[in-house]
Design an enzyme around this catalytic site. Structure first.
Site, short mmCIF file in Angstrom:
data_model
loop_
_atom_site.label_atom_id
_atom_site.label_comp_id
_atom_site.label_asym_id
_atom_site.label_seq_id
_atom_site.Cartn_x
_atom_site.Cartn_y
_atom_site.Cartn_z
N ARG A 106 0.66 -1.23 -0.42
CA ARG A 106 0.16 0.40 -0.05
C ARG A 106 1.30 1.61 -0.35
O ARG A 106 1.98 1.03 0.38
CB ARG A 106 -1.20 0.02 1.20
CG ARG A 106 -2.47 -0.01 0.79
CD ARG A 106 -3.49 -0.12 2.50
NE ARG A 106 -3.01 0.33 3.40
CZ ARG A 106 -2.99 0.95 3.86
NH1 ARG A 106 -4.93 0.94 4.07
NH2 ARG A 106 -2.89 0.94 5.27
N THR A 110 -1.87 7.16 -0.71
CA THR A 110 -2.32 7.46 -1.36
C THR A 110 -3.61 6.33 -0.62
O THR A 110 -4.83 5.87 -0.78
CB THR A 110 -2.83 7.09 -2.33
OG1 THR A 110 -2.08 6.29 -3.02
CG2 THR A 110 -1.67 8.52 -3.02
N ASP A 202 -0.39 -2.56 12.29
CA ASP A 202 0.66 -3.08 11.07
C ASP A 202 0.92 -4.73 10.83
O ASP A 202 1.73 -4.89 11.43
CB ASP A 202 1.72 -2.49 10.45
CG ASP A 202 2.09 -2.52 9.20
OD1 ASP A 202 2.33 -4.03 8.77
OD2 ASP A 202 2.26 -1.66 8.31
N ASP A 205 4.47 -5.73 10.32
CA ASP A 205 5.32 -5.47 10.68
C ASP A 205 5.63 -5.79 11.94
O ASP A 205 6.99 -6.29 12.27
CB ASP A 205 5.47 -3.58 10.85
CG ASP A 205 5.81 -2.94 9.93
OD1 ASP A 205 6.28 -3.19 8.93
OD2 ASP A 205 5.21 -1.70 9.93
C1 PRP Z 1 -1.60 -4.31 4.32
C2 PRP Z 1 -2.72 -5.58 4.31
C3 PRP Z 1 -2.74 -5.85 3.28
C4 PRP Z 1 -3.18 -4.19 3.01
C5 PRP Z 1 -4.80 -3.76 3.47
O1 PRP Z 1 -0.57 -4.30 3.54
O2 PRP Z 1 -1.28 -7.17 4.91
O3 PRP Z 1 -2.70 -6.58 2.75
O4 PRP Z 1 -2.13 -3.60 3.68
O5 PRP Z 1 -4.76 -2.50 3.18
P1 PRP Z 1 -6.35 -2.28 2.57
O6 PRP Z 1 -7.21 -2.80 2.72
O7 PRP Z 1 -6.62 -0.86 2.48
O8 PRP Z 1 -5.56 -2.59 1.02
P2 PRP Z 1 1.06 -3.84 3.44
O9 PRP Z 1 0.61 -3.00 2.26
O10 PRP Z 1 0.69 -2.84 4.90
O11 PRP Z 1 1.99 -4.41 2.95
P3 PRP Z 1 2.68 -5.49 3.73
O12 PRP Z 1 2.05 -6.41 4.11
O13 PRP Z 1 4.05 -6.45 3.30
O14 PRP Z 1 3.19 -4.91 4.94
#
Ligand code: PRP
Length: 211
Positions: A106, A110, A202, A205
């Site tokens: 993400r 944005t 998160d 993390d």
């Molecule tokens: C997080 C989570 C989802 C997403 C959810 O991943 O694991 O994949 O965000 O958010 P959304 O519904 O608003 O799209 P992230 O992008 O933080 O990546 P990561 O798993 O690598 O930490």
């Protein structure tokens, strides 16, 4: 109260207990990872209740009896990174499963998903596809994942989450009425950074110690 018939809340005492560990800000990475794995076992057991089976015969120490055996292929699709935290538990119950990967990150400004890696088997039409991602926030990452899976032929898809936020759930259940969603918790809202509230922080993390 669930708004959509394709959304299932997996909130028995065991799931709630694992979720308590995940939500607690004092939980350290090793225990967080363990609780995520254990919650995955519970979620997979629920999401495979409607899998096709075939009758086979076994001999117990006392008699011959008929029993159902799972039939049909399964493809597990963790959404990187956080979805990897659910993969080990899912594979423990489904060791024969094929594994595909969706790499999405993400954008921190944005909250839109950026695709950086896709490795999915072709011809997913015959598979029960189980998407693994602890968090469903805005639904952007899941929506992109589901569109990609359908490009690869997937027709029978279930998504497994630890925590889902109502705005994201409304989006994905509406956009994908043919998909089934399982979550251990349905949280009310997102904050100004599109984080789930109360959520669990998160997940990526916390799983990998990159706080
Ligand atoms: C997080 C989570 C989802 C997403 C959810 O991943 O694991 O994949 O965000 O958010 P959304 O519904 O608003 O799209 P992230 O992008 O933080 O990546 P990561 O798993 O690598 O930490």
């Amino acid at each position: 109260m669930l708004e959509a018939s394709n959304l299932h809340l997996v909130d028995g005492p065991l799931a709630r207990n694992k979720l308590k560990v995940l939500r607690d800000e004092g939980t350290r990475t090793p225990e967080f990872r363990q609780a995520m794995k254990e919650l995955s076992l519970i979620m997979v057991a629920e999401a495979t209740r409607t899998m096709p089976t075939k009758a086979v015969h076994v001999r117990t120490p006392l008699a011959e009896t008929e029993i159902e055996e799972i039939s049909g292929p399964v493809c597990l699709v963790p959404v990187l990174r956080a979805g990897l935290g659910m993969l080990e538990g899912a594979l423990a119950l489904l060791p024969e499963a094929t594994v595909g990967f969706m790499g999405l990150q993400r954008d921190e400004e944005t909250a839109e998903p950026i695709e950086y890696y896709v490795n999915l088997p072709r011809g997913l039409g015959d598979y029960l596809v189980l998407v693994l991602d602890p968090m469903l926030a805005t639904g952007g990452s899941l929506s992109a994942t589901l569109s990609k899976l359908k490009e690869y032929g997937a027709r029978w898809i279930s998504c497994l989450h630890a925590v889902a936020a109502k705005p994201g759930v409304e989006r994905v259940t509406g956009e994908h009425p043919d998909v089934t969603f399982y979550t251990a918790a349905l949280d009310p809202e997102l904050d100004e950074n599109a984080f789930i509230v109360p959520g669990l922080g998160d997940a990526g993390d916390r799983l990998y110690g990159t706080l």
